[in-house]
Design an enzyme around this catalytic site. Structure first.
Site, PDB file in Angstrom:
ATOM      1  N   HIS A 127      33.036  39.724  37.437  1.00 36.51           N
ATOM      2  CA  HIS A 127      31.875  40.928  37.000  1.00 36.51           C
ATOM      3  C   HIS A 127      31.122  41.741  36.193  1.00 36.51           C
ATOM      4  O   HIS A 127      30.271  41.522  36.140  1.00 36.51           O
ATOM      5  CB  HIS A 127      32.217  42.320  38.024  1.00 36.51           C
ATOM      6  CG  HIS A 127      33.223  43.134  36.626  1.00 36.51           C
ATOM      7  ND1 HIS A 127      34.864  42.925  37.482  1.00 36.51           N
ATOM      8  CD2 HIS A 127      32.701  43.971  36.006  1.00 36.51           C
ATOM      9  CE1 HIS A 127      34.753  44.025  36.359  1.00 36.51           C
ATOM     10  NE2 HIS A 127      34.392  44.448  35.214  1.00 36.51           N
ATOM     11  N   ASP A 159      37.792  38.312  41.997  1.00 43.15           N
ATOM     12  CA  ASP A 159      36.893  39.144  40.930  1.00 43.15           C
ATOM     13  C   ASP A 159      37.440  38.932  39.377  1.00 43.15           C
ATOM     14  O   ASP A 159      37.782  39.325  37.993  1.00 43.15           O
ATOM     15  CB  ASP A 159      37.100  40.983  40.665  1.00 43.15           C
ATOM     16  CG  ASP A 159      35.860  41.644  39.284  1.00 43.15           C
ATOM     17  OD1 ASP A 159      35.016  40.809  38.658  1.00 43.15           O
ATOM     18  OD2 ASP A 159      36.443  42.388  39.710  1.00 43.15           O
ATOM     19  N   SER A 234      37.904  45.145  30.207  1.00 46.07           N
ATOM     20  CA  SER A 234      37.533  44.851  31.788  1.00 46.07           C
ATOM     21  C   SER A 234      37.816  42.991  31.343  1.00 46.07           C
ATOM     22  O   SER A 234      37.120  42.315  30.648  1.00 46.07           O
ATOM     23  CB  SER A 234      36.009  44.297  32.666  1.00 46.07           C
ATOM     24  OG  SER A 234      35.683  45.321  33.637  1.00 46.07           O
TER      25      SER A 234
END
Length: 284
Positions: A127, A159, A234
């Protein structure tokens, strides 16, 4: 109305699980949500993808201690940190990078990543790259050096994405935990670049395994942790006390979209390894 499977029952005003619409979708991707992405008048926890652009140093500085000396209570002593976690942090930080994707014309996003082999392949979240609109990807090393990164491959459903930097980067690959070895209650560290603060280490435990969460249109079985995870984490590793990667930090639950509340989610290492091996095998 039923709550989302896997998020448990509401915990009172500080945590209310997201509701599902009759068609099974979470409210955050419902077509009738307002432009701000929330329903007015509701205090709901949402799963928030945590790769966003870095903020200014003023915000990253956070709240500073008062210096007025007005007879306030003495600061509490910090809890002792187990020596093995200190060692795990020392081993992990040199292999973790900041990922900067996109630019002024294509949109940008920042996150984290980590080296997985001597060929300088890096794991990160897909992402982060998706937010960049296909723009260039730059990796910043712990020593401040920057390298243009090649996108070896992407797997949006998981992801996950694999990057590669030149051999001259010399990143230390992180060992991966054995599939099925992670246990609820064991201590873990989240390492990455929250709010652009590279090399940040936070500690917690594994709160739950096989936690079903929904990100976008896909359901994931995740490792839940209370280690502090924030925007910019992330793609970074969640490691155990031996310095082995047990997951890739990917999402957090938030109250009304306002940052970490101590419920974070990581993609389990068995899924990460399988996806990374497939991508590297196809793209080199």
């Amino acid at each position: 109305m039923a709550v989302q499977t896997g998020l448990g029952e509401p915990r009172g005003p500080w945590f209310i699980s997201p509701e599902l619409d009759p068609d099974g979708r979470g409210w955050w991707d419902a077509p009738d949500r307002d432009p701000g992405g929330r329903r007015p008048g509701r205090l709901l926890a949402v799963l928030a993808v945590v790769a966003v652009s870095a903020v200014s140093g003023a915000l990253a500085g956070g709240v500073v201690a008062s210096r007025d000396g007005a007879g306030g209570p003495a600061a509490a002593s910090a809890a002792p940190v187990p020596a093995e976690l200190v060692t795990a942090a020392e081993r992990t930080v040199p292999g973790v990078v900041s990922v900067l994707a996109g630019g002024a014309t294509s949109g940008s996003a920042t996150g984290s990543g980590f080296a997985v082999d001597d060929q300088q392949h890096l794991i990160t979240n897909d992402h982060i790259l998706a937010k960049s609109g296909g723009g260039p990807v730059t990796v910043e090393l712990p020593d401040g050096r920057r390298f243009a990164a090649e996108v070896v491959g992407r797997e949006p459903r998981s992801d996950l994405a694999v990057l590669k930097v030149p051999a001259s980067a010399g990143l230390t690959p992180l060992p991966l935990a054995k599939p099925g070895a992670t246990r609820v209650g064991e201590p873990v560290l989240a390492v990455g670049s929250p709010l652009g603060l590279a090399g940040t280490v936070t500690a917690g435990i594994v709160s739950a395994l096989d936690r079903e969460v929904r990100l976008g249109n896909n359901r994931h079985s995740a490792v839940q942790t209370d280690a502090s995870i924030n925007p910019g984490n992330s793609g970074g590793p969640l490691v155990n006390a031996r310095g082995e990667v047990v997951g890739v930090n990917t999402a957090i639950a938030t109250i009304d979209g306002n940052g970490s509340i101590g419920i974070g989610f990581a993609i389990p290492i068995d899924q990460v390894q399988q996806t990374a091996d497939t991508i590297i095998g196809k793209g080199g």
